[in-house]
Write an enzyme that holds these catalytic residues in place. Structure first.
Site, PDB file in Angstrom:
ATOM      1  CD  GLU A  41      -2.564   1.113   2.926  1.00 27.49           C
ATOM      2  OE1 GLU A  41      -3.442   1.904   2.924  1.00 27.49           O
ATOM      3  OE2 GLU A  41      -2.346   0.276   3.742  1.00 27.49           O
ATOM      4  CE  LYS A 111      -7.199   1.395   3.551  1.00 31.79           C
ATOM      5  NZ  LYS A 111      -6.059   1.708   4.498  1.00 31.79           N
ATOM      6  CB  CYS A 147      -4.367  -1.905   4.082  1.00 34.58           C
ATOM      7  SG  CYS A 147      -3.456  -2.407   5.649  1.00 34.58           S
ATOM      8  CG  LEU A 291      25.821   2.551  28.829  1.00 34.15           C
ATOM      9  CD1 LEU A 291      27.120   1.549  28.548  1.00 34.15           C
ATOM     10  CD2 LEU A 291      24.633   1.559  28.507  1.00 34.15           C
ATOM     11  CB  ILE A 295      17.042  -3.942  33.687  1.00 29.34           C
ATOM     12  CG1 ILE A 295      16.898  -5.154  32.803  1.00 29.34           C
ATOM     13  CG2 ILE A 295      15.865  -3.258  34.017  1.00 29.34           C
ATOM     14  CD1 ILE A 295      17.768  -6.376  32.687  1.00 29.34           C
ATOM     15  CG  ASP A 296      14.571   0.123  32.119  1.00 30.51           C
ATOM     16  OD1 ASP A 296      14.119  -0.969  31.829  1.00 30.51           O
ATOM     17  OD2 ASP A 296      14.036   0.811  33.262  1.00 30.51           O
ATOM     18  CG  ASN A 373      13.322  15.400  39.503  1.00 27.89           C
ATOM     19  OD1 ASN A 373      13.566  14.033  39.615  1.00 27.89           O
ATOM     20  ND2 ASN A 373      12.301  15.863  40.000  1.00 27.89           N
ATOM     21  CD  GLU A 402      11.534   3.398  34.555  1.00 26.29           C
ATOM     22  OE1 GLU A 402      12.494   2.854  35.089  1.00 26.29           O
ATOM     23  OE2 GLU A 402      12.036   4.044  33.408  1.00 26.29           O
TER      24      GLU A 402
END
Length: 541
Positions: A41, A111, A147, A291, A295-296, A373, A402
């Protein structure tokens, strides 16, 4: 009938580049003996073009490209998607397919069903077809659909349309169904889509050739997974996931056993495609990310290294006095395991300077989230400085859990150019991390096993502030994706006080998400393109 599939990755607005790919693929497939070649499409302008269609040169440019492709067509006809003008009343444009044949006028199909829900907004631009009409191609009566025209009610979110283009085409004697598609990815959708098409083919007693786009365009990801299905509902050929593939398929070909990627393999491939295309199509070559040792950021670094090559990824750890030695070392080990560039830039001196600067104004005030912060905002400043100086795109590393409850800092960890896992709940981030580590320890084991922490104050843990993610994520799924009320969620067995807290946090943090980085959509309802909530509003759950 042999149909050639052009499953490729169009770039929205790159009309010349998309057209060149279509012509090259057409010549290849025509040479392989295809009776007809088909594309996805809106293959010429790319999907979705959004408000580009209102630019005065855009639609005429795509029409000139259509004529140029027509001129390149030989003995084998080509069916391709483009934007046409609507010459009658209604919206100014048509989502169209053109049948291009050598020496013949272009035959056009428009369409019929224009999705206007979730991420779709086609009613804003396009006028639906007034009628459907089958046509003869290569000796077969073919029904051409675009589609949504082929989707049936049981696979849609609700009853949306009062007509069935497919039924109309079959009543006109269509023997073969052709579908040009740009169907956005969500997890598990490829399997559901195949099941729908298989049932449709068997019910219609007509083979279906379904050609889907793949690749990332902004927040949307497309998975490919084009398929040819016999009139008895048996698949005869599957094209790959997240890859260019040009294939010629015979409608009477032998059966092929369905194979679909497992959930984490599919998610990894989708996010990788989204990163790679966002970077390339926006004109970047490299990325930078923080880094944290968590984990994220570890998962995002792995995805980026896989998608872009480790030489194009810079990971930066930015410790303060609250950063544990283990987190710094885990970041270093991760970077080494991935082979990405690594830098350590402490921000403690900058943090002390900001505290000193604001000290007179804050005299007598107790430290709170204000001081916490400051740290992610200084990290955001550092990453943006590296971006400005070296041309890297900043990747944001926050997850969906989060972002949902506002456990993130505006102009801090929320800054960047692309939010890679903003539609991936925290519990799924852990599953993806373990999948990445399935053959060897890429992400340090300590990163996966230690309690998650923002490390913005001594001995901080996420669960000092949030419910356990094993409880939070299902509630969020029910509220955000399922759109259930608080009472309905409590009735399913969840603690009323917890549900109330989660729902209030989701609603009160809309202002943060309104300013968030664009994120890659992988679930049925992401924060971003498909979810439109007012910031200033008075409805309370």
């Amino acid at each position: 009938m042999k149909v050639g599939f052009v499953q490729f990755n169009p770039t929205v607005g790159d009309i010349d580049g998309n057209s060149a790919k279509i012509i090259d693929a057409y010549r290849l497939l025509a040479g392989q003996g295809a009776d007809l070649v088909m594309t996805p499409e809106l293959a010429i302008p790319g999907y979705p073009p959004q408000d580009l269609v209102f630019k005065s040169r855009f639609v005429p440019a795509n029409l000139r490209a259509l004529d140029a492709i027509h001129a390149a067509v030989g003995a084998v006809p080509l069916l391709t998607g483009y934007v046409d003008f609507n010459t009658g009343a209604g919206q100014p444009f048509r989502n169209a397919a053109a049948l291009l044949e050598r020496g013949k006028p272009i035959r056009k199909v428009f369409k019929s069903l224009l999705p206007t829900y979730d991420v779709f907004d086609e009613d804003r631009y396009f006028e639906p077809a007034a009628h459907t009409e089958s046509m003869e191609i290569a000796g077969k009566r073919c029904g051409i659909t675009i589609c949504e025209d082929i989707w049936t009610e049981e696979y849609l979110p609700r009853k949306l349309y009062g007509a069935s283009p497919l039924a109309a085409l079959l009543s006109q004697g269509a023997e073969v169904i052709l579908n040009l598609s740009a169907s956005p990815f969500t997890m598990g959708k490829a399997k559901r889509r195949f099941e729908m098409l298989s049932a449709l083919a068997a019910r219609s007693r007509a083979p279906i050739f379904y050609c889907n786009a793949w690749g990332g365009n902004d927040q949307l990801i497309f998975d490919g997974n084009s398929v040819a299905i016999r009139a008895d509902g048996i698949p005869i050929h599957f094209l790959g996931s997240f890859t260019d593939e040009y294939a010629t398929v015979d409608a009477e070909g032998p059966p092929e056993t369905p194979h679909f990627q497992d959930e984490m393999e599919e998610l990894h491939a989708a996010l990788g495609s989204g990163i790679r295309d966002y970077i390339a199509k926006c004109g970047f070559r490299s990325v930078v990310l923080g880094l944290s040792g968590g984990i994220d950021s570890a998962v995002v670094a792995c995805l980026a290294a896989s998608a872009l090559g480790p030489e194009n990824v810079l990971g930066v750890t930015m410790p303060t006095e609250y950063s544990s030695a283990g987190s710094i070392e885990d970041s270093r080990i991760l970077a080494s395991n991935l082979g990405i560039q690594f830098a350590e830039i402490p921000i403690r001196a900058a943090l002390d300077a900001v505290r000193a600067q604001l000290g007179p104004m804050f005299a007598g005030q107790t430290e709170d989230t204000t001081e916490e912060n400051m740290q992610p905002r200084l990290r955001g400043l550092t990453l943006m400085a590296l971006s400005n100086k070296f041309g890297h795109l900043v990747l944001s590393t926050g997850n969906k859990s989060e972002l949902a409850v506002g456990y993130c800092t505006l102009y801090g960890d929320m800054c960047g150019g692309l939010a890679v896992i903003s539609d991936v709940p925290k519990t799924m981030v852990y599953r993806l991390a373990n999948w990445i580590n399935r053959d060897r320890e890429v992400i340090p084991r300590a990163t996966i096993t230690k309690p998650p922490s923002a490390e913005l104050k001594p001995d901080q843990r996420d669960q000092d502030t949030l419910p356990p993610y094993e409880i939070l994520d299902p509630i969020l799924q029910l509220y955000v994706e399922g759109q259930l009320s608080s009472a309905e969620i409590v009735a399913l067995g969840y603690d009323a006080a917890t549900v109330k807290w989660v729902v209030r946090r989701v609603d009160r943090n809309e202002y943060k998400r309104a300013q968030a980085v664009p994120g890659l959509k992988v679930t049925s309802r992401a924060f971003g393109l498909g979810r439109r909530m007012p910031v200033a509003q008075g409805f309370v759950e």
